[in-house]
Each structure stands twice: as structure tokens, then as C-alpha cells.
Design a protein around this motif. Structure first.
Motif, PDB file in Angstrom:
ATOM      1  N   PRO A   1       0.888  -1.195   0.045  1.00  0.00           N
ATOM      2  CA  PRO A   1       0.178  -0.110  -0.161  1.00  0.00           C
ATOM      3  C   PRO A   1       0.881   1.380   0.085  1.00  0.00           C
ATOM      4  N   VAL A   2       0.470   2.370  -0.634  1.00  0.00           N
ATOM      5  CA  VAL A   2       1.137   3.606  -0.658  1.00  0.00           C
ATOM      6  C   VAL A   2       0.570   4.734  -0.051  1.00  0.00           C
ATOM      7  N   VAL A   3       1.282   5.687   0.458  1.00  0.00           N
ATOM      8  CA  VAL A   3       0.754   6.764   1.165  1.00  0.00           C
ATOM      9  C   VAL A   3       1.891   7.920   0.929  1.00  0.00           C
ATOM     10  N   GLU A   4       1.493   9.307   1.125  1.00  0.00           N
ATOM     11  CA  GLU A   4       2.021  10.274   0.811  1.00  0.00           C
ATOM     12  C   GLU A   4       3.229  10.572   1.759  1.00  0.00           C
ATOM     13  N   ALA A   5       4.365  10.510   1.463  1.00  0.00           N
ATOM     14  CA  ALA A   5       5.747  10.717   2.567  1.00  0.00           C
ATOM     15  C   ALA A   5       5.300  12.070   3.473  1.00  0.00           C
ATOM     16  N   ASP A   6       4.246  13.044   3.046  1.00  0.00           N
ATOM     17  CA  ASP A   6       3.982  14.105   4.104  1.00  0.00           C
ATOM     18  C   ASP A   6       2.710  13.817   4.863  1.00  0.00           C
ATOM     19  N   GLY A   7       2.438  12.670   4.828  1.00  0.00           N
ATOM     20  CA  GLY A   7       1.190  12.341   5.602  1.00  0.00           C
ATOM     21  C   GLY A   7       1.537  12.142   7.133  1.00  0.00           C
ATOM     22  N   THR A   8       0.690  11.237   7.740  1.00  0.00           N
ATOM     23  CA  THR A   8       0.712  10.984   9.075  1.00  0.00           C
ATOM     24  C   THR A   8       1.014   9.737   9.418  1.00  0.00           C
ATOM     25  N   LEU A   9       1.410   9.075  10.760  1.00  0.00           N
ATOM     26  CA  LEU A   9       1.404   7.766  10.952  1.00  0.00           C
ATOM     27  C   LEU A   9       0.057   6.943  10.917  1.00  0.00           C
ATOM     28  N   TYR A  10      -0.804   7.793  11.154  1.00  0.00           N
ATOM     29  CA  TYR A  10      -2.584   7.532  11.212  1.00  0.00           C
ATOM     30  C   TYR A  10      -2.658   6.936   9.700  1.00  0.00           C
ATOM     31  N   ASP A  11      -2.223   7.684   8.720  1.00  0.00           N
ATOM     32  CA  ASP A  11      -2.457   7.494   7.366  1.00  0.00           C
ATOM     33  C   ASP A  11      -1.829   6.202   6.986  1.00  0.00           C
ATOM     34  N   ALA A  12      -0.568   5.910   7.360  1.00  0.00           N
ATOM     35  CA  ALA A  12      -0.025   4.574   7.388  1.00  0.00           C
ATOM     36  C   ALA A  12      -0.711   3.491   7.993  1.00  0.00           C
ATOM     37  N   LEU A  13      -1.381   3.748   9.141  1.00  0.00           N
ATOM     38  CA  LEU A  13      -1.905   2.688   9.940  1.00  0.00           C
ATOM     39  C   LEU A  13      -3.348   2.388   9.015  1.00  0.00           C
ATOM     40  N   ALA A  14      -3.888   3.403   8.238  1.00  0.00           N
ATOM     41  CA  ALA A  14      -5.063   3.125   7.854  1.00  0.00           C
ATOM     42  C   ALA A  14      -4.881   2.154   6.646  1.00  0.00           C
ATOM     43  N   ALA A  15      -3.704   2.644   5.934  1.00  0.00           N
ATOM     44  CA  ALA A  15      -3.553   1.927   4.692  1.00  0.00           C
ATOM     45  C   ALA A  15      -3.064   0.445   4.939  1.00  0.00           C
ATOM     46  N   MET A  16      -2.347   0.097   5.847  1.00  0.00           N
ATOM     47  CA  MET A  16      -1.985  -1.161   6.604  1.00  0.00           C
ATOM     48  C   MET A  16      -3.307  -1.873   6.558  1.00  0.00           C
ATOM     49  N   LEU A  17      -3.996  -1.517   7.514  1.00  0.00           N
ATOM     50  CA  LEU A  17      -5.367  -2.130   7.784  1.00  0.00           C
ATOM     51  C   LEU A  17      -6.155  -2.290   6.691  1.00  0.00           C
ATOM     52  N   ALA A  18      -6.210  -1.394   5.631  1.00  0.00           N
ATOM     53  CA  ALA A  18      -7.248  -1.815   4.497  1.00  0.00           C
ATOM     54  C   ALA A  18      -6.656  -2.828   3.792  1.00  0.00           C
TER      55      ALA A  18
ATOM     56  N   THR B   1       1.849  -5.568   6.598  1.00  0.00           N
ATOM     57  CA  THR B   1       2.645  -5.139   7.694  1.00  0.00           C
ATOM     58  C   THR B   1       3.732  -3.792   7.624  1.00  0.00           C
ATOM     59  N   GLU B   2       3.659  -3.365   6.102  1.00  0.00           N
ATOM     60  CA  GLU B   2       4.156  -1.921   6.017  1.00  0.00           C
ATOM     61  C   GLU B   2       3.829  -1.319   4.826  1.00  0.00           C
ATOM     62  N   VAL B   3       3.960   0.086   4.834  1.00  0.00           N
ATOM     63  CA  VAL B   3       3.471   0.726   3.553  1.00  0.00           C
ATOM     64  C   VAL B   3       4.584   1.490   2.660  1.00  0.00           C
ATOM     65  N   LEU B   4       4.553   1.891   1.650  1.00  0.00           N
ATOM     66  CA  LEU B   4       5.502   2.549   0.632  1.00  0.00           C
ATOM     67  C   LEU B   4       5.208   3.983   0.843  1.00  0.00           C
ATOM     68  N   ALA B   5       6.000   4.981   1.208  1.00  0.00           N
ATOM     69  CA  ALA B   5       5.841   6.334   1.221  1.00  0.00           C
ATOM     70  C   ALA B   5       6.413   7.081  -0.013  1.00  0.00           C
ATOM     71  N   VAL B   6       5.409   7.672  -0.678  1.00  0.00           N
ATOM     72  CA  VAL B   6       6.080   8.389  -2.025  1.00  0.00           C
ATOM     73  C   VAL B   6       6.138   9.730  -1.761  1.00  0.00           C
ATOM     74  N   GLU B   7       6.847  10.249  -2.814  1.00  0.00           N
ATOM     75  CA  GLU B   7       6.906  11.743  -2.838  1.00  0.00           C
ATOM     76  C   GLU B   7       7.026  12.150  -4.344  1.00  0.00           C
ATOM     77  N   ASP B   8       6.068  13.043  -4.804  1.00  0.00           N
ATOM     78  CA  ASP B   8       5.886  13.255  -6.302  1.00  0.00           C
ATOM     79  C   ASP B   8       5.907  11.756  -7.143  1.00  0.00           C
TER      80      ASP B   8
END
Length: 343
Positions: free
Chosen positions: A285-302, A306-313
Motif C-alpha cells: 500500500p502507498v501513502v504520501e510521505a508528507d502524511g501521518t502515521l495514522y495514514d500509514a495505519l489506515a493503509a496497512m489495515l485496508a 505489515t508495511e507501507v511505501l511512502a512516496v513523494e511526487d
């Protein structure tokens, strides 16, 4: 007192500090709405007042613009006592947004926004230009909305107009009394997000009253938790309030799930670990690097990951593991006593 002191235009005067010094409000029947209350709000900061019903939040807000007169203490804006000013003139230089907006139903949107500038004697051309500028700022196309009437707008759109009207005379201080509580939860979340973007642009000093701890955590630079009689229990940034409540009462108020709420105000970047060169990143799952740990948790649960990939541009910049969510950030590891602080 200089009548223009709290409303001088220009980038250097976009906001003013607010100081509440031992203010109190006691009514003739002996009811103490606010006891001995002190608070400092820095220029450009957004301070949230939160607490149970009847704790004096709205009373404090209304004392700042003298809709209610304090019975004790001083209220200073940029060091100047507001009691030295004419209350009507003072209110024209302080933006005020209320729960039900309070737009004039017989006036179109452009005229509603121009209410205070008209009272201040601005010419019609300048008022219309300012109204259209603010409609653009709050995300409403002037060509579509300026000549409409309040009943032709949705609740969320009316709330945006209310914010635009409060900003019309470019006040240094903005007071907001449960501004988003009258709209549905989905619109409320969108309004909060838009408001954060707006505040990043205009950077006013804001005092906001709410009953919603999630809203307080999302919007506030600092949160003041109040108890009955206007007693201040704790005044702290959201992350500190959630990680280190000063008392059982504060802990009970912010809730047993405050650890989850803390993730929403914890930046993602400090938890990133590098992506190893050549490592496969597909499928995560992918989240924006400028997001929060909550965004990461939501992506993991969805994604049951066990981990998410943070991206920028669109480019991978790191990974966040589930284990990282349970590490208490060092930024929250504040000293709990003088001995610890001295280490």
C-alpha cells in the motif's frame, strides 16, 4: 489606544498575539461562568478551547470581542487592552464565525461578505473586489456564487462564506465558535481540511471553540482543556496533550484511544526507513510521505499489510513498518520532573 493598532494591513501585520490575564465572568445571581483564567495565544497560532458543556468556552470567546464584558482581569491584543477600545469598533476588526453562520438571507453572497468593509467605509469597487478575492480563496467561483443567496447554497458552502465574511476586513484575530458542527460528518472533514489550507495561506491568530477532540487535534496548534467554571486543566500542543495528559481528568477527556489520535498528529517522515536498492516495492500500500502515521495505519489495515511505501511526487522515498507505529516518538518524550529536565 491607536484605533488601527490591531488592524494594520500588510504581511508583517497578518496576525496579533492574544493574552488573557486572570479573566473572570460572574453573573449578578452569583453564577461563576469563568473563574481565574489565563492563556497566551501567539501571533499566527490556532488555539482550541475544548471541554464539557458549561465550562465557559464560548463565554471566553465572547469576552475577547466584548460581546460579553469580563468582570475581572485583562484581555490584550498585541499588548493593548481591549477595554480601552469602543466595543463596536473593536468587533469590526475581529473576525467572528459562529455555528449557524448567520448570513443575511435577503442579501446575496457578495453583499454578505462585504458587510464589515461597508461599515468601515470602503468604496463599492474595493468591497466587490475583496469579496470576489475571498470567494476564490475559500474555493467558490465568484462568477457562479457571488450573486446567489444563502438559501441557494449547501451548508458547507454557507460555512465557507461565513469564513470569507469574517476575513473580509483582513482582521488580525479570528474567533470561531463551533464553526463546523452544523454540517454532516463528510462535509465537516472536507471543511476542516480546506480550513487548514486556508490558515496556511492567511496565517491569522485564531481561537476556536469545539466539543470534538478529533477536530481539536486536527486543527489546533495548541489545545486548552477546560473544566467547569472555566478552569484551565492543560494547555499544550496536540501531540503532547495526547501523549502526556497532566491529570486523570485530562486523560479521561481526551479518551482511552488517545494513542490512535496521536498517530494523526505524528509526521510520517521520521519513521521512514530507506528502500533498499533493487528491492521490489510492488504490491505494498502507498501513502504520501508528507502524511501521518495514522495514514500509514489506515493503509496497512485496508490492505492487511505489515508495511507501507511512502512516496513523494510518485517516487518511493521509504518504508514504514507496523512496528514503527508503536514506537513513542522522541519528540513526545518530554521531561516529567525538574531532575529529568536537567539531564
Amino acid at each position: 489606544m491607536d484605533a488601527t493598532a490591531i488592524n494594520e494591513p500588510g504581511p508583517a501585520r497578518s496576525a496579533a498575539s492574544i493574552t488573557l490575564e486572570n479573566i473572570g465572568k460572574t453573573y449578578p445571581d452569583g453564577t461563576v461562568a469563568v473563574g481565574d483564567f489565563s492563556l497566551e495565544v501567539g501571533a499566527g497560532d490556532l488555539a482550541v478551547l475544548i471541554g464539557p458543556s458549561g465550562c465557559g468556552k464560548s463565554t471566553i470567546l465572547r469576552m475577547i470581542n466584548r460581546l460579553i464584558e469580563p468582570t475581572s482581569g485583562r484581555i490584550l491584543i498585541d499588548g493593548q487592552n481591549i477595554l480601552d477600545r469602543n466595543p463596536v469598533e473593536l468587533r469590526r476588526h475581529i473576525g467572528y464565525v459562529i455555528q449557524n453562520v448567520g448570513l443575511f438571507p435577503h442579501q446575496n453572497i457578495r453583499t454578505n461578505i462585504g458587510t464589515v468593509p461597508r461599515l468601515l467605509g470602503w468604496d463599492k469597487k474595493k468591497i466587490n473586489e475583496r469579496a470576489d478575492e475571498l470567494l476564490e480563496l475559500v474555493g467558490l467561483d465568484p462568477s457562479r456564487y457571488a450573486k446567489r443567496y444563502p438559501h441557494e447554497l449547501s451548508g458547507g458552502q454557507r460555512q465557507r462564506v461565513g469564513v470569507a465574511r469574517a476575513l473580509a476586513a483582513d482582521p488580525l484575530v479570528l474567533l470561531m465558535d463551533e464553526p463546523f458542527s452544523a454540517v454532516d460528518p463528510i462535509a465537516r472533514g472536507r471543511l476542516q481540511e480546506e480550513f487548514l489550507k486556508l490558515q496556511a495561506t492567511v496565517r491569522k491568530t485564531i481561537v476556536l471553540v469545539t466539543h470534538d477532540i478529533d477536530e481539536a487535534v486536527r486543527l489546533g496548534d495548541r489545545i486548552a482543556v477546560l473544566a467547569e467554571g472555566g478552569r484551565l486543566l492543560q494547555y499544550a500542543p496536540p501531540a503532547e496533550l495526547l501523549s502526556r495528559p497532566d491529570s486523570v481528568a485530562v486523560g479521561d477527556f481526551v479518551g482511552a484511544d488517545r494513542g490512535i489520535r496521536r498517530l494523526a498528529v505524528t509526521p510520517l517522515r521520521p519513521a521512514l526507513r530507506p528502500v533498499e536498492e533493487g528491492a521490489a516495492t510492488d504490491g505494498r500500500p502507498v501513502v504520501e510521505a508528507d502524511g501521518t502515521l495514522y495514514d500509514a495505519l489506515a493503509a496497512m489495515l485496508a490492505a492487511d499489510a505489515t508495511e507501507v511505501l511512502a512516496v513523494e511526487d510518485g517516487r518511493p522515498v521509504g518504508l514504514v513498518s507496523r512496528a514503527a507505529l508503536f514506537d513513542v516518538p522522541k519528540a513526545f518524550d518530554v521531561p516529567t520532573n525538574e531532575a529529568e529536565a536537567a539531564v
